[in-house]
Design a protein around this motif. Structure first.
Motif, PDB file in Angstrom:
ATOM      1  N   MET A 133      30.259   0.479  83.835  1.00 59.01           N
ATOM      2  CA  MET A 133      30.347   0.593  82.389  1.00 59.01           C
ATOM      3  C   MET A 133      31.305   1.747  82.059  1.00 59.01           C
ATOM      4  O   MET A 133      31.490   2.661  82.856  1.00 59.01           O
ATOM      5  CB  MET A 133      28.975   0.874  81.767  1.00 59.01           C
ATOM      6  N   HIS A 134      31.905   1.688  80.877  1.00 55.78           N
ATOM      7  CA  HIS A 134      32.663   2.826  80.396  1.00 55.78           C
ATOM      8  C   HIS A 134      31.690   3.974  80.113  1.00 55.78           C
ATOM      9  O   HIS A 134      30.572   3.752  79.628  1.00 55.78           O
ATOM     10  CB  HIS A 134      33.404   2.485  79.110  1.00 55.78           C
ATOM     11  N   ALA A 135      32.118   5.196  80.395  1.00 58.42           N
ATOM     12  CA  ALA A 135      31.281   6.360  80.129  1.00 58.42           C
ATOM     13  C   ALA A 135      32.131   7.476  79.555  1.00 58.42           C
ATOM     14  O   ALA A 135      33.281   7.680  79.969  1.00 58.42           O
ATOM     15  CB  ALA A 135      30.582   6.825  81.403  1.00 58.42           C
ATOM     16  N   ALA A 136      31.550   8.195  78.606  1.00 61.29           N
ATOM     17  CA  ALA A 136      32.270   9.292  77.963  1.00 61.29           C
ATOM     18  C   ALA A 136      31.277  10.289  77.383  1.00 61.29           C
ATOM     19  O   ALA A 136      30.097   9.978  77.190  1.00 61.29           O
ATOM     20  CB  ALA A 136      33.179   8.762  76.855  1.00 61.29           C
ATOM     21  N   ARG A 137      31.805  11.482  77.093  1.00 62.48           N
ATOM     22  CA  ARG A 137      31.007  12.499  76.396  1.00 62.48           C
ATOM     23  C   ARG A 137      31.273  12.399  74.905  1.00 62.48           C
ATOM     24  O   ARG A 137      32.413  12.226  74.466  1.00 62.48           O
ATOM     25  CB  ARG A 137      31.373  13.898  76.900  1.00 62.48           C
ATOM     26  N   VAL A 138      30.198  12.499  74.148  1.00 62.22           N
ATOM     27  CA  VAL A 138      30.262  12.491  72.686  1.00 62.22           C
ATOM     28  C   VAL A 138      29.520  13.725  72.192  1.00 62.22           C
ATOM     29  O   VAL A 138      28.517  14.135  72.790  1.00 62.22           O
ATOM     30  CB  VAL A 138      29.615  11.203  72.127  1.00 62.22           C
ATOM     31  N   GLU A 139      29.992  14.309  71.121  1.00 63.23           N
ATOM     32  CA  GLU A 139      29.289  15.455  70.540  1.00 63.23           C
ATOM     33  C   GLU A 139      28.048  14.960  69.792  1.00 63.23           C
ATOM     34  O   GLU A 139      28.144  14.138  68.878  1.00 63.23           O
ATOM     35  CB  GLU A 139      30.204  16.214  69.581  1.00 63.23           C
ATOM     36  N   VAL A 145      34.881  12.184  73.152  1.00 68.11           N
ATOM     37  CA  VAL A 145      35.773  13.336  73.257  1.00 68.11           C
ATOM     38  C   VAL A 145      36.269  13.548  74.682  1.00 68.11           C
ATOM     39  O   VAL A 145      37.232  14.291  74.896  1.00 68.11           O
ATOM     40  CB  VAL A 145      35.087  14.622  72.740  1.00 68.11           C
ATOM     41  N   GLU A 146      35.622  12.898  75.658  1.00 68.76           N
ATOM     42  CA  GLU A 146      36.059  13.038  77.049  1.00 68.76           C
ATOM     43  C   GLU A 146      35.689  11.780  77.822  1.00 68.76           C
ATOM     44  O   GLU A 146      34.519  11.415  77.901  1.00 68.76           O
ATOM     45  CB  GLU A 146      35.407  14.256  77.713  1.00 68.76           C
ATOM     46  N   ARG A 147      36.699  11.132  78.371  1.00 68.48           N
ATOM     47  CA  ARG A 147      36.444   9.946  79.188  1.00 68.48           C
ATOM     48  C   ARG A 147      35.939  10.385  80.558  1.00 68.48           C
ATOM     49  O   ARG A 147      36.535  11.235  81.218  1.00 68.48           O
ATOM     50  CB  ARG A 147      37.733   9.128  79.332  1.00 68.48           C
TER      51      ARG A 147
END
Length: 620
Positions: A148-154, A395-397
């Motif tokens: 799956m796609h993963a990223a950081r979110v605020e 905000v960050e992949r």
């Protein structure tokens, strides 16, 4: 303070070894069949008869794994605060692999010490443990062993949220998971959103599948007084919740209990030990369904657990689950251009042990509600907080999933949330190969055809002709129910193993398989299908196939079947006694036991079935 970080998880693991190139023209047998529909409430009937999946296309099967465990590095993402540590596996369907309560140093989930796929999912490969997210159709979802796609979110409170998302390809639903662990929280929150970007209704299905350790005194608590019992005998029966029902190890056979929600009660489920401690899962109102699944303590149930977790010690595990509908046989109608969302909470619960194990069920379940009161009271506010960032851009992949979402947006122009972007740069050569079809061209290659994009049927029909276009047209036509048109297209595709296999599969034509195997004699999956068909219609042809077939457990099992079919039970017994480790044995099937019993009956010896062959779901 909440920290999100990446780590390498090292586990003994079997290799998935890629996909089976032969398209799954029909669904695998689903063990959840209901034949007493006329006895059920009208809404339950309607949901069960709606939304059945014809096949898992455009996804291909994942059935090339074995049972050789090798130390392997698996990417993991860790979200933790002072109270809880959660480990998520983004390349394996976003599985919540571990949830540790730090103050008591307690693992709240069943944490499988190995990665061993087995044949339980819609695409075959599935592994046990942790929390699995099932979306799309009845069964373990097509993405359960995929990235799956993963990223950081605020997050709304300034802490990081771990966001995972992907396109569920059989329904074209955008699936979003937001793992949120506020700094002061002892519960992990998981926000789930399903987006239907299409201009038509789509069948929707969701079940969060939670594996928990079990012991003789493990009890499941849930706010329900009745449950729909499914004992893998094709019936759903509404029964009262009894004390015996709620103790997982007190069941001999595999069984599902789908709990009927109580009016006025908020949805939750918990598994607690003899001291009343364990894992609780609660949610906001949309996720109403709750379930208990047990493998059963008979040899078949124990064998399945050992099969899924080699080296298993102790009493094993049970599953508590949470879903959109009352049962897992149902699909709900998700309207066009609509999203559904809810918030789930996972954490440690402590229930007064006397009350938790009271003989009076109402006392026990009410004690669970009382212990979870603060969490339940706060869920609506937590969901409202999360909703403020549900569309926030990453905000960050952290991990790149598949490019299929980007490709589908290129075809449809659908609008999806900025929070779940499918960027063009996520496409690989595999997805980019389909882009020319948007302009009426689909260049032929000498390679193995990919899984047909069945939703692209109109484009395939308009494309310039070549063997590959005709091949994919045939698959898309067959998926749409046009068998005659499919056969016509595959014949137009010409003398290639892929079209010939499809003709052989649909028409049960051994001669078509003959030619396909001449062209691709090395393809084990093709050998297995050809031999299986020949054993049904022409056993002598099966003998010819078997003479040159691969050394593979699936072929060995077919050699046993051939020996039985041709009156040689002694040879069948010898092959079985040598040992066959059939990695892809299907949940609900028990072929090696069936073969053993047939050989013993013919020989008149009556030797007992070896434990390693006992996979019976009904207790044997």
């Amino acid at each position: 303070m909440t920290i999100l970080s990446a780590h390498d998880l090292i586990l003994p693991a079997a290799s998935l070894a890629g996909e089976n190139p032969l398209p799954p023209l029909r669904s695998h047998q689903e063990v959840h069949e209901v034949r007493n529909l006329a006895e059920l409430p009208a809404d339950l009937q309607a949901n069960i008869t709606y939304g059945a999946l014809r096949s898992t296309l455009p996804c291909l099967d994942q059935d090339r794994y074995d049972r050789k465990l090798v130390e392997t590095t698996i990417p993991s993402l860790v979200l933790e605060n002072d109270h809880v540590r959660a480990i998520v596996l983004p390349t394996l369907g976003g599985r919540l692999y571990s949830l540790v309560h730090k103050a008591t140093d307690t693992e709240l989930l069943y944490r499988n010490p190995v990665f061993q796929p087995a044949n339980l999912a819609l695409r075959n490969a599935w592994f046990a443990g942790g929390v699995e997210w099932n979306v799309g159709s009845t069964g373990h979802w097509t993405g359960t062993c995929s990235p799956m796609h993963a990223a950081r979110v605020e997050g709304p409170d300034g802490t990081p949220i771990l966001r995972l998302w992907e396109l569920e390809r059989t329904r074209n639903l955008v699936t979003q998971l937001d793992f949120w662990l506020p700094a002061d929280s002892e519960f992990l929150y998981v926000g789930v959103r399903l987006q239907n970007p299409a201009e038509h209704d789509v069948p929707a299905y969701w079940w969060s599948n939670i594996a928990v350790d079990q012991s003789e005194r493990t009890r499941v608590l849930v706010p329900a007084d009745q449950a729909w019992r499914y004992g893998y005998g094709a019936r759903l029966d509404l029964i009262d919740v009894s004390n015996e029902l709620t103790y997982p190890t007190w069941h001999d056979k595999a069984v599902d209990f789908f709990f009927e929600p109580l009016s006025g009660e908020r949805p939750w489920i918990a598994s607690v030990d003899a001291e009343g401690n364990g894992l609780a899962q609660a949610s906001t109102e949309r996720l109403q369904g709750r379930k208990l699944f047990v493998w059963g303590e008979a040899p078949g149930g124990r064998r399945w657990q050992e099969w899924l977790a080699p080296g298993l010690e102790g009493p094993g595990y049970a599953e508590i689950q949470a879903g959109l509908a009352r049962t897992q046989m149902e699909h709900l109608r998700l309207p066009a251009a609509t999203s559904w969302q809810w918030l789930e909470a996972y954490g440690r619960v402590s229930v007064d042990p006397v009350a938790a194990h009271a003989d009076d069920w109402q006392v026990a379940r009410q004690a669970g509600t009382t212990a979870l009161q603060d969490v339940l009271d706060g869920l609506a506010a937590r969901e409202a907080e999360w909703s403020t960032v549900v569309d926030a851009e990453p905000v960050e992949r952290l991990v790149v999933g598949s490019g299929w979402g980007a490709l589908e947006l290129a075809r449809t122009g659908w609008s999806v949330s900025a929070g779940t972007p499918f960027d063009a740069d996520t496409m690989t050569d595999r997805e980019r190969a389909w882009l020319p079809l948007l302009n009426g061209e689909f260049p032929a290659t000498d390679g193995v055809p990919d899984g047909t994009l069945v939703a692209w049927r109109e484009l395939l029909e308009k494309a310039a002709d070549n063997w590959l276009v005709w091949y994919h047209r045939g698959v898309a036509r067959y998926y749409a129910g046009d068998e005659a048109g499919a056969l016509e297209a595959w014949r137009e595709s010409g003398d290639n193993p892929w079209a010939l296999r499809n003709i052989g599969f649909v028409q049960r034509d051994v001669k078509a398989y003959d030619r396909a195997l001449e062209l691709r004699p090395d393809l084990v999956e093709l050998q297995v299908e050809a031999i299986t068909l020949a054993l049904d219609v022409d056993p002598m042809r099966a003998m010819e196939y078997l003479r040159v077939a691969a050394d593979d457990p699936r072929i060995q099992a077919l050699r046993v079947r051939y020996a039985l079919a041709t009156g040689d039970p002694q040879r069948a017994h010898e092959l079985l006694a040598e040992g066959i480790q059939l990695a892809t044995v299907r949940e609900g099937d028990n072929p090696l036991t069936d073969y053993w019993l047939a050989a013993e009956e013919a020989l008149g010896t009556g030797r007992p079935v070896p434990p390693e062959y006992q996979f019976g779901m009904s207790g044997s």
